[in-house]
Motif scaffolding. Sequence first.
Motif, PDB file in Angstrom:
ATOM      1  N   ALA A 247      26.778  27.828  25.563  1.00  0.00           N
ATOM      2  CA  ALA A 247      25.830  27.000  24.811  1.00  0.00           C
ATOM      3  C   ALA A 247      25.075  26.033  25.715  1.00  0.00           C
ATOM      4  N   ALA A 248      25.612  25.766  26.903  1.00  0.00           N
ATOM      5  CA  ALA A 248      24.955  24.814  27.799  1.00  0.00           C
ATOM      6  C   ALA A 248      23.688  25.379  28.426  1.00  0.00           C
ATOM      7  N   ARG A 249      23.506  26.684  28.368  1.00  0.00           N
ATOM      8  CA  ARG A 249      22.300  27.275  28.929  1.00  0.00           C
ATOM      9  C   ARG A 249      21.125  26.991  28.012  1.00  0.00           C
ATOM     10  N   PRO A 250      19.996  26.507  28.519  1.00  0.00           N
ATOM     11  CA  PRO A 250      18.857  26.190  27.649  1.00  0.00           C
ATOM     12  C   PRO A 250      18.234  27.452  27.075  1.00  0.00           C
ATOM     13  N   GLY A 251      17.490  27.270  25.982  1.00  0.00           N
ATOM     14  CA  GLY A 251      16.785  28.381  25.362  1.00  0.00           C
ATOM     15  C   GLY A 251      17.589  28.981  24.232  1.00  0.00           C
ATOM     16  N   SER A 252      16.909  29.755  23.405  1.00  0.00           N
ATOM     17  CA  SER A 252      17.555  30.336  22.240  1.00  0.00           C
ATOM     18  C   SER A 252      17.800  31.829  22.379  1.00  0.00           C
ATOM     19  N   GLY A 253      17.257  32.507  23.369  1.00  0.00           N
ATOM     20  CA  GLY A 253      17.430  33.941  23.519  1.00  0.00           C
ATOM     21  C   GLY A 253      18.215  34.272  24.764  1.00  0.00           C
ATOM     22  N   LEU A 254      18.597  35.533  24.918  1.00  0.00           N
ATOM     23  CA  LEU A 254      19.344  35.992  26.073  1.00  0.00           C
ATOM     24  C   LEU A 254      18.364  36.469  27.143  1.00  0.00           C
ATOM     25  N   THR A 255      18.305  35.751  28.267  1.00  0.00           N
ATOM     26  CA  THR A 255      17.503  36.173  29.403  1.00  0.00           C
ATOM     27  C   THR A 255      18.359  37.085  30.285  1.00  0.00           C
ATOM     28  N   ALA A 256      17.735  37.590  31.371  1.00  0.00           N
ATOM     29  CA  ALA A 256      18.496  38.449  32.275  1.00  0.00           C
ATOM     30  C   ALA A 256      19.679  37.703  32.885  1.00  0.00           C
ATOM     31  N   GLY A 257      19.467  36.406  33.194  1.00  0.00           N
ATOM     32  CA  GLY A 257      20.553  35.632  33.789  1.00  0.00           C
ATOM     33  C   GLY A 257      21.654  35.313  32.803  1.00  0.00           C
ATOM     34  N   THR A 258      21.262  34.867  31.602  1.00  0.00           N
ATOM     35  CA  THR A 258      22.292  34.485  30.635  1.00  0.00           C
ATOM     36  C   THR A 258      23.003  35.695  30.055  1.00  0.00           C
TER      37      THR A 258
ATOM     38  N   ALA B  19      24.180  38.244  31.700  1.00  0.00           N
ATOM     39  CA  ALA B  19      25.342  38.487  32.554  1.00  0.00           C
ATOM     40  C   ALA B  19      26.431  37.446  32.297  1.00  0.00           C
ATOM     41  N   LEU B  20      26.018  36.174  32.089  1.00  0.00           N
ATOM     42  CA  LEU B  20      26.995  35.120  31.782  1.00  0.00           C
ATOM     43  C   LEU B  20      27.704  35.416  30.470  1.00  0.00           C
ATOM     44  N   TYR B  21      26.948  35.784  29.440  1.00  0.00           N
ATOM     45  CA  TYR B  21      27.551  36.099  28.139  1.00  0.00           C
ATOM     46  C   TYR B  21      28.547  37.251  28.273  1.00  0.00           C
ATOM     47  N   ALA B  22      28.154  38.291  29.003  1.00  0.00           N
ATOM     48  CA  ALA B  22      29.040  39.439  29.148  1.00  0.00           C
ATOM     49  C   ALA B  22      30.339  39.055  29.850  1.00  0.00           C
ATOM     50  N   SER B  23      30.247  38.228  30.904  1.00  0.00           N
ATOM     51  CA  SER B  23      31.443  37.812  31.638  1.00  0.00           C
ATOM     52  C   SER B  23      32.353  36.949  30.759  1.00  0.00           C
ATOM     53  N   LEU B  24      31.767  35.978  30.041  1.00  0.00           N
ATOM     54  CA  LEU B  24      32.568  35.102  29.198  1.00  0.00           C
ATOM     55  C   LEU B  24      33.195  35.869  28.038  1.00  0.00           C
ATOM     56  N   ALA B  25      32.440  36.800  27.438  1.00  0.00           N
ATOM     57  CA  ALA B  25      32.988  37.581  26.334  1.00  0.00           C
ATOM     58  C   ALA B  25      34.152  38.438  26.806  1.00  0.00           C
TER      59      ALA B  25
ATOM     60  N   ASP C 164      33.259  40.153  21.950  1.00  0.00           N
ATOM     61  CA  ASP C 164      32.026  40.830  22.343  1.00  0.00           C
ATOM     62  C   ASP C 164      30.882  39.811  22.372  1.00  0.00           C
ATOM     63  N   THR C 165      29.732  40.241  22.925  1.00  0.00           N
ATOM     64  CA  THR C 165      28.621  39.300  23.099  1.00  0.00           C
ATOM     65  C   THR C 165      28.031  38.860  21.772  1.00  0.00           C
ATOM     66  N   ALA C 166      28.097  39.706  20.735  1.00  0.00           N
ATOM     67  CA  ALA C 166      27.582  39.290  19.426  1.00  0.00           C
ATOM     68  C   ALA C 166      28.413  38.148  18.855  1.00  0.00           C
ATOM     69  N   GLU C 167      29.742  38.239  18.983  1.00  0.00           N
ATOM     70  CA  GLU C 167      30.600  37.136  18.528  1.00  0.00           C
ATOM     71  C   GLU C 167      30.299  35.859  19.306  1.00  0.00           C
ATOM     72  N   LEU C 168      30.103  36.012  20.631  1.00  0.00           N
ATOM     73  CA  LEU C 168      29.818  34.837  21.453  1.00  0.00           C
ATOM     74  C   LEU C 168      28.489  34.218  21.070  1.00  0.00           C
ATOM     75  N   ALA C 169      27.443  35.046  20.813  1.00  0.00           N
ATOM     76  CA  ALA C 169      26.136  34.504  20.441  1.00  0.00           C
ATOM     77  C   ALA C 169      26.219  33.733  19.123  1.00  0.00           C
ATOM     78  N   ARG C 170      26.983  34.263  18.160  1.00  0.00           N
ATOM     79  CA  ARG C 170      27.134  33.553  16.882  1.00  0.00           C
ATOM     80  C   ARG C 170      27.888  32.234  17.088  1.00  0.00           C
ATOM     81  N   ALA C 171      28.937  32.270  17.920  1.00  0.00           N
ATOM     82  CA  ALA C 171      29.701  31.047  18.195  1.00  0.00           C
ATOM     83  C   ALA C 171      28.847  30.010  18.923  1.00  0.00           C
ATOM     84  N   VAL C 172      27.961  30.467  19.824  1.00  0.00           N
ATOM     85  CA  VAL C 172      27.056  29.538  20.524  1.00  0.00           C
ATOM     86  C   VAL C 172      26.134  28.848  19.526  1.00  0.00           C
ATOM     87  N   ALA C 173      25.616  29.610  18.543  1.00  0.00           N
ATOM     88  CA  ALA C 173      24.768  28.998  17.519  1.00  0.00           C
ATOM     89  C   ALA C 173      25.533  27.936  16.736  1.00  0.00           C
ATOM     90  N   ALA C 174      26.821  28.191  16.435  1.00  0.00           N
ATOM     91  CA  ALA C 174      27.631  27.204  15.716  1.00  0.00           C
ATOM     92  C   ALA C 174      27.884  25.975  16.588  1.00  0.00           C
TER      93      ALA C 174
END
Length: 420
Positions: free
Chosen positions: A288-299, A301-307, A313-323
């Motif tokens: 969530a600390a990464r700026p912006g609302s969409g997944l860029t090329a850099g973020t 890879a971060l989402y995939a590693s953290l998930a 999975d990355t969908a669960e992480l994206a929903r949790a980031v929104a929360a």
Amino acid sequence: MAAPDRDGELRRTFPALPYRSSAEDGFAATWWGTAWVTALEEGALDAARLARGRGYAERGKVDAITVTPGLLLAYVQGSRPRPYRVQVRLRTLDDTDWERFLNAAVERPGHIAALLDKELPHSLADCGVPLLPGPGDLAPRCSCPDSGHPCKHAAALCYQAARLLDADPFVLLLLRGRGERTLLDTLSRRNAAHAARAARDRGPTPLPGVRAAETLAARTPPQLPAPLPPPPHPEQPPAYPAAPGGPDPFALDQLATDAAARAHALLTTGRDPVGGLTLWQDAVRLAAARPGSGLTAGTRALYASLAEATGRDTAELARAVAAWRQGGRDGLDVLEQAWDPPAGRFDRARPLLLAADLPAFRPWRNRLTHPQGHVQLRLGRTGLWYAYESEPDRDDWWPRGTPDLDPVGALTGLGASGDL
């Protein structure tokens, strides 16, 4: 009213108190809480209004109570859908009265110990300072049309306030004008000065041996230099070059930036802001600390590693980031945990929504769902309402908007009332 996390030294907000059985003897358990109730009842002009106000308090119709110097404020649910705004004023003490109170408190060591144990000694209340109100000292004001003194809504707030005073006499001291931290700091300094004067008056006790002053007089060490002030903000980490087989420079930059921010917070506040998080919560925070609302090329890879590291999975992480961006750790808890709220705020939400020309939301545990299934409200454990949206007829809820103490306010920005 302000959210609980905005409270400060001279403002405290207490969540709505739970249902209380009318079979319990007395509304207050301590002698000072009983004195508060006595002042209310002896200053009232109508016993019937008092009885109805006591019933309102017992049934949990008084919402969160905010206490500031000289003022109690709360919303009380009456016979109409919209709750009434109730104030009860009490005169604050002047500087002379506070000086007399502080002097009395340090005269006996047991006074400070009793206050730290949330007890109010009789001797401290009888020091010549009007700590407790008398008949007629409580000045109520309510937005209802009833002109009684007090009306049943103000009486309900006063009865619930007695329970707050039972649990913490510093609530009474705040009403009289001073916050807990300020009082304890002042009492600590005065107690130390009082002890020093008493020791000086007794004089030193002669002991055998050589006086330390004589031994150290010729070789007094120099004073230590003053500590350096903390930097105003954490600096940016250096650039990390990519190397074959080496760590990912983007991940290193992310971790170094986060570590610097945590170290700066620990240095300036003495607290680690994320020390108590689980592995999953910390992963969501980092994403969530990464700026912006969409997944860029850099973020991406971060989402995939953290998930992968957390078994999600990355969908669960994206929903949790929104929360998390909606409400931090509390917002993530609202996303992942359904719970059964006590009677009170949750039960009053549906009438408030109906009063705002919204349809009847369907309740389930801490959630209220639009009958068309595309908007949902979730009550958090801190009393805030969180809005969610989904495609109609799909159980795919995403956090939206800003949390609010008012369920109607939490829906602001999700569309016009007719669209909801």
